[in-house]
Design a protein around this motif. Structure first.
Motif, short mmCIF file in Angstrom:
data_model
loop_
_atom_site.label_atom_id
_atom_site.label_comp_id
_atom_site.label_asym_id
_atom_site.label_seq_id
_atom_site.Cartn_x
_atom_site.Cartn_y
_atom_site.Cartn_z
N ALA A 260 0.84 -1.20 0.00
CA ALA A 260 0.00 0.00 0.00
C ALA A 260 0.87 1.25 0.00
N ARG A 261 1.98 1.20 0.73
CA ARG A 261 2.89 2.34 0.76
C ARG A 261 3.57 2.54 -0.59
N ILE A 262 3.96 1.45 -1.25
CA ILE A 262 4.54 1.54 -2.59
C ILE A 262 3.55 2.20 -3.53
N ASP A 263 2.32 1.69 -3.54
CA ASP A 263 1.29 2.22 -4.45
C ASP A 263 1.02 3.70 -4.18
N SER A 264 0.95 4.07 -2.92
CA SER A 264 0.71 5.47 -2.56
C SER A 264 1.86 6.36 -3.02
N ASN A 265 3.07 5.92 -2.78
CA ASN A 265 4.23 6.72 -3.19
C ASN A 265 4.33 6.84 -4.71
N VAL A 266 4.03 5.77 -5.42
CA VAL A 266 4.06 5.82 -6.88
C VAL A 266 2.99 6.78 -7.39
N SER A 267 1.78 6.70 -6.84
CA SER A 267 0.70 7.55 -7.33
C SER A 267 0.96 9.02 -7.02
N ASN A 268 1.72 9.30 -5.97
CA ASN A 268 2.06 10.68 -5.62
C ASN A 268 3.41 11.12 -6.20
N ASP B 274 11.78 8.39 -4.68
CA ASP B 274 12.74 7.82 -3.73
C ASP B 274 12.03 7.00 -2.66
N ALA B 275 10.92 7.50 -2.16
CA ALA B 275 10.16 6.77 -1.14
C ALA B 275 9.60 5.47 -1.70
N ALA B 276 9.15 5.50 -2.95
CA ALA B 276 8.63 4.28 -3.59
C ALA B 276 9.74 3.25 -3.75
N GLN B 277 10.92 3.69 -4.14
CA GLN B 277 12.06 2.77 -4.29
C GLN B 277 12.47 2.19 -2.94
N ASP B 278 12.45 3.02 -1.90
CA ASP B 278 12.77 2.53 -0.54
C ASP B 278 11.76 1.49 -0.08
N ALA B 279 10.49 1.76 -0.33
CA ALA B 279 9.44 0.81 0.06
C ALA B 279 9.54 -0.48 -0.74
N LEU B 280 9.92 -0.37 -2.01
CA LEU B 280 10.11 -1.57 -2.83
C LEU B 280 11.24 -2.42 -2.27
N GLN B 281 12.33 -1.80 -1.85
CA GLN B 281 13.43 -2.54 -1.26
C GLN B 281 13.01 -3.19 0.06
N GLU B 282 12.21 -2.46 0.84
CA GLU B 282 11.69 -3.02 2.09
C GLU B 282 10.79 -4.23 1.81
N PHE B 283 9.96 -4.12 0.78
CA PHE B 283 9.08 -5.23 0.39
C PHE B 283 9.91 -6.45 0.00
N GLU B 284 10.94 -6.24 -0.80
CA GLU B 284 11.78 -7.35 -1.23
C GLU B 284 12.49 -8.00 -0.04
N ASP B 285 13.03 -7.17 0.84
CA ASP B 285 13.73 -7.71 2.02
C ASP B 285 12.78 -8.49 2.93
N LYS B 286 11.60 -7.94 3.18
CA LYS B 286 10.62 -8.59 4.06
C LYS B 286 10.11 -9.88 3.42
N LEU B 287 9.88 -9.85 2.11
CA LEU B 287 9.44 -11.06 1.40
C LEU B 287 10.48 -12.16 1.55
N GLN B 288 11.74 -11.84 1.34
CA GLN B 288 12.80 -12.84 1.48
C GLN B 288 12.88 -13.36 2.91
#
Length: 85
Positions: free
Chosen positions: A19-27, A31-45
């Motif tokens: 949800a944070r990725i989507d929100s950051n992308v839509s706004n 940089d915040a979207a890329q950070d959230a994407l990295q967090e998503f990848e790390d948490k998924l792993q």
């Protein structure tokens, strides 16, 4: 946006990051979207390594990660051309 997760059990922590990725992308917060994407990848792993996700969830979240990576490949301020040149 991703209807294939509808009906399956979702991981709340990953969904919050998504949800944070989507929100950051839509706004256009690149940089915040890329950070959230990295967090998503790390948490998924982390969840995959811990065996927290079932096979269906793992496949669905990995697919979502691949889609985000592809769509956000050049979604950064670093590649932005200054308007004054």
């Amino acid at each position: 946006m991703f209807a294939f997760l509808r009906g399956s059990k979702k991981n709340k922590e990953l969904e919050t990051i998504i949800a944070r990725i989507d929100s950051n992308v839509s706004n256009n917060y690149k940089d915040a979207a890329q950070d959230a994407l990295q967090e998503f990848e790390d948490k998924l792993q982390e969840f995959i390594a811990a065996g927290t996700l079932n096979d269906k969830q793992k496949t669905e979240y990995e697919s979502r990660l691949a889609l985000y990576r592809d769509s956000m490949k050049e979604f950064t301020h670093k590649d932005q051309k200054p308007y004054w040149n």
